[in-house]
Design an enzyme around this catalytic site. Structure first.
Site, PDB file in Angstrom:
ATOM      1  N   GLU A  93      76.469  94.978  43.558  1.00  0.00           N
ATOM      2  CA  GLU A  93      75.425  94.398  44.118  1.00  0.00           C
ATOM      3  C   GLU A  93      75.034  94.185  45.258  1.00  0.00           C
ATOM      4  O   GLU A  93      76.322  94.533  46.227  1.00  0.00           O
ATOM      5  CB  GLU A  93      75.491  92.573  43.503  1.00  0.00           C
ATOM      6  CG  GLU A  93      75.175  91.527  43.666  1.00  0.00           C
ATOM      7  CD  GLU A  93      72.886  91.754  43.592  1.00  0.00           C
ATOM      8  OE1 GLU A  93      72.916  92.246  44.190  1.00  0.00           O
ATOM      9  OE2 GLU A  93      72.550  90.595  42.814  1.00  0.00           O
ATOM     10  N   ASP A  97      75.628  85.477  46.161  1.00  0.00           N
ATOM     11  CA  ASP A  97      75.577  84.625  47.038  1.00  0.00           C
ATOM     12  C   ASP A  97      76.015  82.754  45.910  1.00  0.00           C
ATOM     13  O   ASP A  97      76.888  82.902  45.997  1.00  0.00           O
ATOM     14  CB  ASP A  97      73.318  84.575  47.729  1.00  0.00           C
ATOM     15  CG  ASP A  97      73.674  83.106  48.572  1.00  0.00           C
ATOM     16  OD1 ASP A  97      74.388  82.677  49.303  1.00  0.00           O
ATOM     17  OD2 ASP A  97      72.391  82.839  48.399  1.00  0.00           O
ATOM     18  N   PHE A 146      71.130  84.314  56.644  1.00  0.00           N
ATOM     19  CA  PHE A 146      70.328  85.224  55.829  1.00  0.00           C
ATOM     20  C   PHE A 146      70.262  86.324  56.458  1.00  0.00           C
ATOM     21  O   PHE A 146      70.071  86.760  57.930  1.00  0.00           O
ATOM     22  CB  PHE A 146      68.916  84.623  55.865  1.00  0.00           C
ATOM     23  CG  PHE A 146      67.766  85.069  54.887  1.00  0.00           C
ATOM     24  CD1 PHE A 146      68.083  84.531  53.495  1.00  0.00           C
ATOM     25  CD2 PHE A 146      67.667  85.807  55.476  1.00  0.00           C
ATOM     26  CE1 PHE A 146      67.572  84.974  52.320  1.00  0.00           C
ATOM     27  CE2 PHE A 146      66.611  86.916  54.155  1.00  0.00           C
ATOM     28  CZ  PHE A 146      66.353  86.971  53.030  1.00  0.00           C
TER      29      PHE A 146
END
Ligand code: IMP
Length: 177
Positions: A93, A97, A146
């Site tokens: 991945e 998160d 982010f």
């Protein structure tokens, strides 16, 4: 955009994870299963850093709109092509998160009866976790920001950026895919 991880830092860490996996699975063959699209570039580099026999496959998932945040509902859009029964599997991945995606995928993969199942993630945002899940191989723990680049997007853009950059928070709706 501010560079969080340079191409050299990423390459060195991916090589190190490749060596670790090669040692851990010495004498075995493994299947890498990448989660599209974000993990495609990490998987491409990781597969080439692994010195033991490996094949790869991909899955694709989408969240049910905003429901993902509250219910964790994840929908499988593309399943694996080949059986993983009795195989040593590593789920690959880009970012761990909230953990909802990987919790869903791990449970789904376990139903296929692999010989073993581990998780490799390039980035880990431990602060954001909602589901109790940790990766076996982590490239870099990062703060709750982010990021884009090296496969990761903001609204499908920037996946081809070679390094990993912090996306300006005033433009990022947190958790946007
Ligand atoms: P979660 O662990 O279920 O919350 O989902 C992780 C997925 O959310 C990742 O595979 C990415 O697709 C996306 N994601 C989370 N944080 C970021 C980010 O900072 N940039 C780009 N995508 C992200």
């Amino acid at each position: 955009m501010e560079v969080l991880l340079s191409t050299a830092e990423i390459a060195a860490r991916v090589r190190a994870i490749g060596s670790e996996i090669s040692e851990d699975y010495s004498g075995k063959s493994i299947v890498l299963i990448g989660v599209l699209k974000g993990a495609a570039i990490f998987l491409a580099d990781l597969a080439r850093a692994i010195e033991i026999d490996n094949t790869f496959d991909f899955v694709a998932v989408s969240s049910y709109g905003r429901a993902k945040v509250t219910s964790g509902a994840v929908k499988l859009i593309k399943d694996i092509d080949d059986s993983i029964e009795g195989r040593h599997v590593i789920l690959v991945e880009d970012i761990l998160d909230t953990g909802l995606t990987l919790s869903y995928l791990r449970a789904m993969m376990l139903q296929h009866g692999p010989a073993s199942l581990k998780i490799a993630t390039l980035l880990d945002k431990p602060e954001r976790r909602l589901a109790p899940i940790e990766a076996d191989y982590v490239g870099f723990p990062i703060p709750n920001r982010f990021v884009i680049g090296y496969g990761m997007d903001y609204a499908e853009r920037y996946r081809g950026v070679a390094d990993i950059r912090i996306f300006p928070s005033e433009r990022a709706e947190h958790g946007a895919r």
